[in-house]
Every structure is written in structure tokens, then in C-alpha cells.
Scaffold this motif. Structure first.
Motif, PDB file in Angstrom:
ATOM      1  N   ILE A  90       4.622   9.676   8.793  1.00  0.00           N
ATOM      2  CA  ILE A  90       3.375   9.668   8.008  1.00  0.00           C
ATOM      3  C   ILE A  90       3.290   8.407   7.158  1.00  0.00           C
ATOM      4  O   ILE A  90       2.252   7.742   7.089  1.00  0.00           O
ATOM      5  CB  ILE A  90       3.284  10.930   7.133  1.00  0.00           C
ATOM      6  N   ALA A  91       4.419   8.050   6.488  1.00  0.00           N
ATOM      7  CA  ALA A  91       4.431   6.857   5.641  1.00  0.00           C
ATOM      8  C   ALA A  91       4.210   5.602   6.469  1.00  0.00           C
ATOM      9  O   ALA A  91       3.503   4.674   6.039  1.00  0.00           O
ATOM     10  CB  ALA A  91       5.754   6.769   4.888  1.00  0.00           C
ATOM     11  N   ASP A  92       4.791   5.562   7.659  1.00  0.00           N
ATOM     12  CA  ASP A  92       4.613   4.416   8.547  1.00  0.00           C
ATOM     13  C   ASP A  92       3.147   4.266   8.935  1.00  0.00           C
ATOM     14  O   ASP A  92       2.581   3.165   8.888  1.00  0.00           O
ATOM     15  CB  ASP A  92       5.485   4.610   9.789  1.00  0.00           C
ATOM     16  N   GLN A  93       2.503   5.375   9.304  1.00  0.00           N
ATOM     17  CA  GLN A  93       1.099   5.328   9.699  1.00  0.00           C
ATOM     18  C   GLN A  93       0.206   4.933   8.533  1.00  0.00           C
ATOM     19  O   GLN A  93      -0.735   4.137   8.692  1.00  0.00           O
ATOM     20  CB  GLN A  93       0.680   6.693  10.251  1.00  0.00           C
ATOM     21  N   GLU A  94       0.498   5.459   7.339  1.00  0.00           N
ATOM     22  CA  GLU A  94      -0.303   5.111   6.163  1.00  0.00           C
ATOM     23  C   GLU A  94      -0.190   3.631   5.829  1.00  0.00           C
ATOM     24  O   GLU A  94      -1.183   2.984   5.466  1.00  0.00           O
ATOM     25  CB  GLU A  94       0.146   5.961   4.968  1.00  0.00           C
ATOM     26  N   LEU A  95       1.031   3.079   5.962  1.00  0.00           N
ATOM     27  CA  LEU A  95       1.220   1.658   5.660  1.00  0.00           C
ATOM     28  C   LEU A  95       0.505   0.787   6.682  1.00  0.00           C
ATOM     29  O   LEU A  95      -0.108  -0.232   6.321  1.00  0.00           O
ATOM     30  CB  LEU A  95       2.719   1.334   5.637  1.00  0.00           C
ATOM     31  N   ILE A  96       0.539   1.177   7.948  1.00  0.00           N
ATOM     32  CA  ILE A  96      -0.173   0.432   8.987  1.00  0.00           C
ATOM     33  C   ILE A  96      -1.669   0.411   8.701  1.00  0.00           C
ATOM     34  O   ILE A  96      -2.339  -0.632   8.870  1.00  0.00           O
ATOM     35  CB  ILE A  96       0.097   1.062  10.376  1.00  0.00           C
ATOM     36  N   GLU A  97      -2.222   1.523   8.285  1.00  0.00           N
ATOM     37  CA  GLU A  97      -3.660   1.582   7.991  1.00  0.00           C
ATOM     38  C   GLU A  97      -4.015   0.664   6.836  1.00  0.00           C
ATOM     39  O   GLU A  97      -5.069   0.013   6.852  1.00  0.00           O
ATOM     40  CB  GLU A  97      -4.053   3.029   7.687  1.00  0.00           C
ATOM     41  N   LYS A  98      -3.138   0.592   5.831  1.00  0.00           N
ATOM     42  CA  LYS A  98      -3.393  -0.310   4.697  1.00  0.00           C
ATOM     43  C   LYS A  98      -3.320  -1.774   5.152  1.00  0.00           C
ATOM     44  O   LYS A  98      -4.147  -2.598   4.743  1.00  0.00           O
ATOM     45  CB  LYS A  98      -2.377  -0.051   3.592  1.00  0.00           C
ATOM     46  N   LEU A  99      -2.335  -2.095   5.975  1.00  0.00           N
ATOM     47  CA  LEU A  99      -2.187  -3.478   6.452  1.00  0.00           C
ATOM     48  C   LEU A  99      -3.369  -3.879   7.333  1.00  0.00           C
ATOM     49  O   LEU A  99      -3.868  -5.009   7.240  1.00  0.00           O
ATOM     50  CB  LEU A  99      -0.878  -3.622   7.237  1.00  0.00           C
TER      51      LEU A  99
END
Length: 220
Positions: A152-161
Motif C-alpha cells: 500500500i505504501a509503495d503504491q501511495e508513493l508511486i501515485e505521489k511521484l
């Protein structure tokens, strides 16, 4: 060694002795002809042009296939390919570095327009492919051990980037150290390596990754 034309602003070349010869400083303007002189006359001519080098070359395209001729397009796999091997082809000479659990195990030569075989492959192996001095592709085979929270954290960070679209800044291959700190974030790690290959990423994305990596480092 002489240059042409010579003006008050761009004088003749200057030289000084060094251990294995002479070091020559040339004052180049728009276009100058450099003469290399030998015992029997001129040995060759070169034109020097002073201008801004704001061009960026394209990343050489390398191809990774398994032994059944399937192309491996992703940079992260949680299963090893059938027959436990891959072949790597590239347009130019280079090298392939194999790491197992983060430690260098072997270095292979990569011949341009040829193929280099990596066998056997096991989980925990990372294949770094170089063209010249640049790492142009990384393929990792890793056991899937990520927790639900990490995914989940990985996906959230990708969306921010992916939402960062401001002024780009240059990044070098040394920025890969940030990716190593985010080894449990495969999507983010892949995004960082793609940015390194391009040579730039948005400034807000750069600052976000720096802060995120520092936070994770403090937690560890």
C-alpha cells in the motif's frame, strides 16, 4: 602544435611538461584548426568548436530473454524464468554484474551485437547491465516477502511521484543509492531507475524521495 586563427583574445596554444609528455592548453573560439606537427610535416588536422553541450544521448536498448525466447520487460520478478537462465543482447560492448543478496558474485563481458548468457538464476539475484560506464538496465529476481502495508505504501508513493510535473532537475547514477534504501518498494525503485536513465526528474519528486528515504533510515 599550432592553432589558427590566433588573435589577442585567443592566443597560441600553451604547453607544459608532464611525466609522459606535454599537456597542451588550447584557446578555442568559434572554429579553430588545430595542427599536429611531426618530423615530416603535418600528421593530421582537427577542428575544435566551443559551444554548450546541452544535448542528451538516448539510452542503449538492451534485450533480456529467457531460454524460450520470451522477452523480460519488467525490472522485478518474483519467480525465476523457466530453464533458470536468460540471454542478454546489447548494441555495444559492456558488462554484466551479478549480485546475490546484494553482494557481487560475478562479472561477465557483454559483446556488442552478441549475446551473454546468465545461468543459473536464483531468487535473490540482481543483474546489472552496463553499456560503457552507465548501468542501463537492472533485472531483479526476488522472493515476494512484502507485507500488505508495504504494498500500500509503495503504491501511495508511486501515485505521489507520478503527480509531480514541475521543473525537472538532473540526477546521476549516484541517485540509485536512494533506490537501495527503498528496496521494499519495488514500484518506486523501478520509477527511480527509469528517472536515472532519463537523467532527470521533477524537483518536487526529488525532494519527496529524499525526505522519504531519510524517514525510513531513521526508522531502521
Amino acid at each position: 602544435m599550432k592553432s589558427y586563427p590566433i588573435t589577442s583574445e585567443y592566443p597560441a596554444p600553451k604547453s607544459e611538461p608532464i611525466e609522459d609528455g606535454r599537456l597542451v592548453k588550447i584557446f578555442a573560439s568559434s572554429r579553430e584548426q588545430l595542427l599536429s606537427l611531426g618530423v615530416s610535416g603535418a600528421l593530421g588536422f582537427s577542428y575544435l568548436l566551443q559551444q554548450d553541450l546541452n544535448m542528451r544521448g538516448t539510452v542503449p536498448l538492451v534485450t533480456v530473454k529467457d531460454f524460450e525466447e520470451n522477452i523480460l520487460e519488467q525490472d522485478l520478478y518474483t519467480n525465476i524464468p523457466k530453464k533458470k537462465g536468460v540471454s542478454i543482447s546489447a548494441p555495444f560492448d559492456g558488462k554484466v554484474i551479478l549480485l546475490q543478496n546484494g553482494k557481487v558474485q560475478k562479472e561477465l563481458l557483454l559483446a556488442g551485437e552478441g549475446a551473454t548468457t546468465v545461468y543459473p538464476i536464483s531468487l535473490g539475484m540482481e543483474i546489472k547491465i552496463y553499456q560503457g560506464c552507465d548501468c542501463v538496465r537492472t533485472v531483479t529476481f526476488q522472493k515476494e516477502t512484502l507485507s500488505c502495508d508495504s504494498r500500500i505504501a509503495d503504491q501511495e508513493l508511486i501515485e505521489k511521484l507520478s503527480a509531480c510535473h514541475d521543473t525537472p532537475i538532473s540526477v546521476s547514477h549516484s541517485f540509485g543509492a536512494i533506490a537501495e534504501k527503498l528496496r521494499n518498494y519495488p514500484k518506486t525503485k523501478h520509477w527511480i531507475y527509469k528517472a536515472i536513465h532519463k537523467g532527470a526528474l521533477p524537483r518536487t519528486a526529488y525532494n519527496l524521495l529524499i525526505r522519504y528515504a531519510e524517514t525510513m533510515e531513521r526508522r531502521n
